[in-house]
Scaffold this motif. Sequence first.
Motif, PDB file in Angstrom:
ATOM      1  N   THR A 184       0.919  -1.342   0.103  1.00 16.25           N
ATOM      2  CA  THR A 184      -0.064   0.148   0.026  1.00 16.25           C
ATOM      3  C   THR A 184       0.738   1.399  -0.031  1.00 16.25           C
ATOM      4  OG1 THR A 184      -1.993  -1.104   1.136  1.00 16.25           O
ATOM      5  CG2 THR A 184      -1.762   1.262   1.366  1.00 16.25           C
ATOM      6  N   PRO A 197     -11.880  10.814   5.868  1.00 14.43           N
ATOM      7  CA  PRO A 197     -10.982   9.541   5.857  1.00 14.43           C
ATOM      8  C   PRO A 197     -10.980   9.105   7.138  1.00 14.43           C
ATOM      9  CG  PRO A 197      -9.684  11.184   5.405  1.00 14.43           C
ATOM     10  CD  PRO A 197     -11.212  11.879   5.388  1.00 14.43           C
ATOM     11  N   ASP A 245      -7.082   2.805   6.979  1.00 12.54           N
ATOM     12  CA  ASP A 245      -7.995   2.237   5.785  1.00 12.54           C
ATOM     13  C   ASP A 245      -7.210   1.988   4.321  1.00 12.54           C
ATOM     14  OD1 ASP A 245      -9.689   1.364   3.888  1.00 12.54           O
ATOM     15  OD2 ASP A 245     -11.141   3.014   4.282  1.00 12.54           O
ATOM     16  N   ALA A 290      -7.485   0.519   1.717  1.00 15.39           N
ATOM     17  CA  ALA A 290      -8.216   0.510   0.503  1.00 15.39           C
ATOM     18  C   ALA A 290      -8.538   1.774   0.047  1.00 15.39           C
ATOM     19  CB  ALA A 290      -9.336  -0.411   0.667  1.00 15.39           C
ATOM     20  N   ALA A 291      -8.756   2.809   0.906  1.00 13.63           N
ATOM     21  CA  ALA A 291      -9.212   4.308   0.603  1.00 13.63           C
ATOM     22  C   ALA A 291      -8.048   4.965   0.296  1.00 13.63           C
ATOM     23  CB  ALA A 291      -9.787   4.725   1.960  1.00 13.63           C
ATOM     24  N   GLY A 303      -7.732   6.398  -3.701  1.00 17.98           N
ATOM     25  CA  GLY A 303      -8.770   7.207  -4.256  1.00 17.98           C
ATOM     26  C   GLY A 303      -8.534   8.653  -3.518  1.00 17.98           C
ATOM     27  N   LEU A 304      -8.201   8.802  -2.161  1.00 11.84           N
ATOM     28  CA  LEU A 304      -7.717  10.037  -1.773  1.00 11.84           C
ATOM     29  C   LEU A 304      -6.810  10.729  -2.332  1.00 11.84           C
ATOM     30  CD1 LEU A 304      -7.885   8.670   2.104  1.00 11.84           C
ATOM     31  CD2 LEU A 304      -9.449  10.535   1.143  1.00 11.84           C
ATOM     32  N   ASP A 359      -8.113  12.139  -5.637  1.00 10.43           N
ATOM     33  CA  ASP A 359      -8.808  13.084  -5.410  1.00 10.43           C
ATOM     34  C   ASP A 359      -8.136  14.393  -4.931  1.00 10.43           C
ATOM     35  OD1 ASP A 359     -11.044  11.514  -5.728  1.00 10.43           O
ATOM     36  OD2 ASP A 359     -11.678  11.310  -3.707  1.00 10.43           O
TER      37      ASP A 359
END
Length: 588
Positions: A319, A357, A361, A363-364, A367-368, A371
Amino acid sequence: MPFIVDLTSGNVEKEHHPGEIGGSVLGLRLMASRTPAGLDPYDPRALLYVAAGALGGTAAPGLAKAVFLAKSPLTGVAGESHALGPFAAGLRGAGAKALAVTGRAARLSYLLVRDGQVSLHDASELQGLGTAATTDALRARHGLGAHVAAIGPAGENLVRYASIVTDHAYAAGRYGLGAVFGAKNLKAVVCVGEGAAEVADPGAVAGLAAYYRDSLATNPLAAIQAGMPGFAGWVGDPPAPGYAAVRNFSVTGAHGLRVPSADDYDGRAVATTGACPGCPNDCLKVYAPPGPAERRTGGLGQEAFLSLGWNLGIDDLDTVLAANARCNDLGLDPVSLGGTLAFAMECAERGLLPGGPAFGDPAALPGLIDDVAGRTGELGDLLAEGAARAAAKLGPAAAPYAMTVKGAELPCFDPRVQPGIGLGYAIAPGGPRYDALEHDLDFDPVAGLAYSFGEARRIGAEPAPVAGLDAERGRRTARLLRLWSGLDALNVCVFASSPTRPLTLDHLSALVTAVLGREFTLDDLLAAGQARLDEMRAYAIREGGGPDELPARMHEAPVTAGPHEGAVLDRASFEVARAAFYEELGWR
């Protein structure tokens, strides 16, 4: 001898500055003399400075750095960021030591430096591309040997901590200089040419290079840097509680997060050698997880695992590596991004940012990142402003959770355990940097690196217990900051140099003398460091820069477990040390 480039008119001139080495000190002086006080960083009149100087880009140990300098959109003071890798050599090979860029191009453009000439070219077709695709497109146009410093979508979208990435993997990350590129409609600087930086005494340089290569086996930090997975590859036992930021610096006891093993990096290496021409240390390695996503942008700095991992409550290596590579491709500083996301996560946890948020996490995270780079949605647009401005928009209750100094997010080495680092974060006039000075733990009489004590003593930095916070800590920290400021002023790599790496003070003097052909002493090095700090501080005062203060958490919330239990920066002691720091540097 910089090229003065006006993007508005396309005019290019060459200017002579006799006696100047041409690093950041010259850039700071040009910023002060050519721009009015109070100028918005995005104003076309703002000055952007890119330089190798007289030393950067030389094929020798520690001389691969390029400096990028401008008024920071994040801090409002002089933002200076350095890129390792081959770009500085490319700038020198193309026939330039420095560029001072003003104005704003009528459309998205790039600067081409070729054989001592500078020209402006259309880059409209590169709009929205990441730094890797931009580099590929410009090399297809100008040759595979071209060196490229590019921004990604974050810079085009004026994210306040957008970065510049050179040659795919080597970022100038801090202080939002990629957004200054974007405000000038400047997508990239491309360097074409095969000239080599001249040295006055090639034999002496070769001898220093041989010494450095032999030192890799005997200098502990150099050995870690050269070895696998490298200095930035956190492995082994977890650091003691309080050493590194966890969940926005809020957790200073047991946290349950793991450090990767060396085996976890298997199959993830993209490039591990040859990053910096002439330096055998191979500090900057490129890692990314297997898969279809862009991997060449995974240049791994020491802060990435902490900023994109532990500070967000994440310990999954893939990650973090994927997030780091994505940040570089989009042109985002991982340190400020991590600090801003951690701020948002704590605000959400405390009910101050509904729908925000959450810590832990993985998985998030992708996307963050996207964005923020795209300023997508209300949250992405808010966090693209950085933690300090986001806190101001959320209201006074959010302010205590913005871990910033002068508007810039803190690096993830906790100053409560190392008060000298805290002084450096607070007082360095360009904003907080983890590599502004050597860490306090290295000079602890018991736990420190004893081989470096003699070098430190030569500049008046005696070994001292790491927890001490007093006037002598202030003076010692100022002396260390002055030394590393001298290295920054000359574009010499701090990860190769005194007091803890192979290039001792005597080697540094000999190296500069061998390159320039004129005697250069320790006093000259320290004078360069003082000059750089003085210029930066004068600019910060002129621009009304933020105070020399740390977030209240560092003074009020002690470490709660482990060998550093109870560590906190007592306010009164910090003020005494800060006053001594000022006195040592001649500041009032």
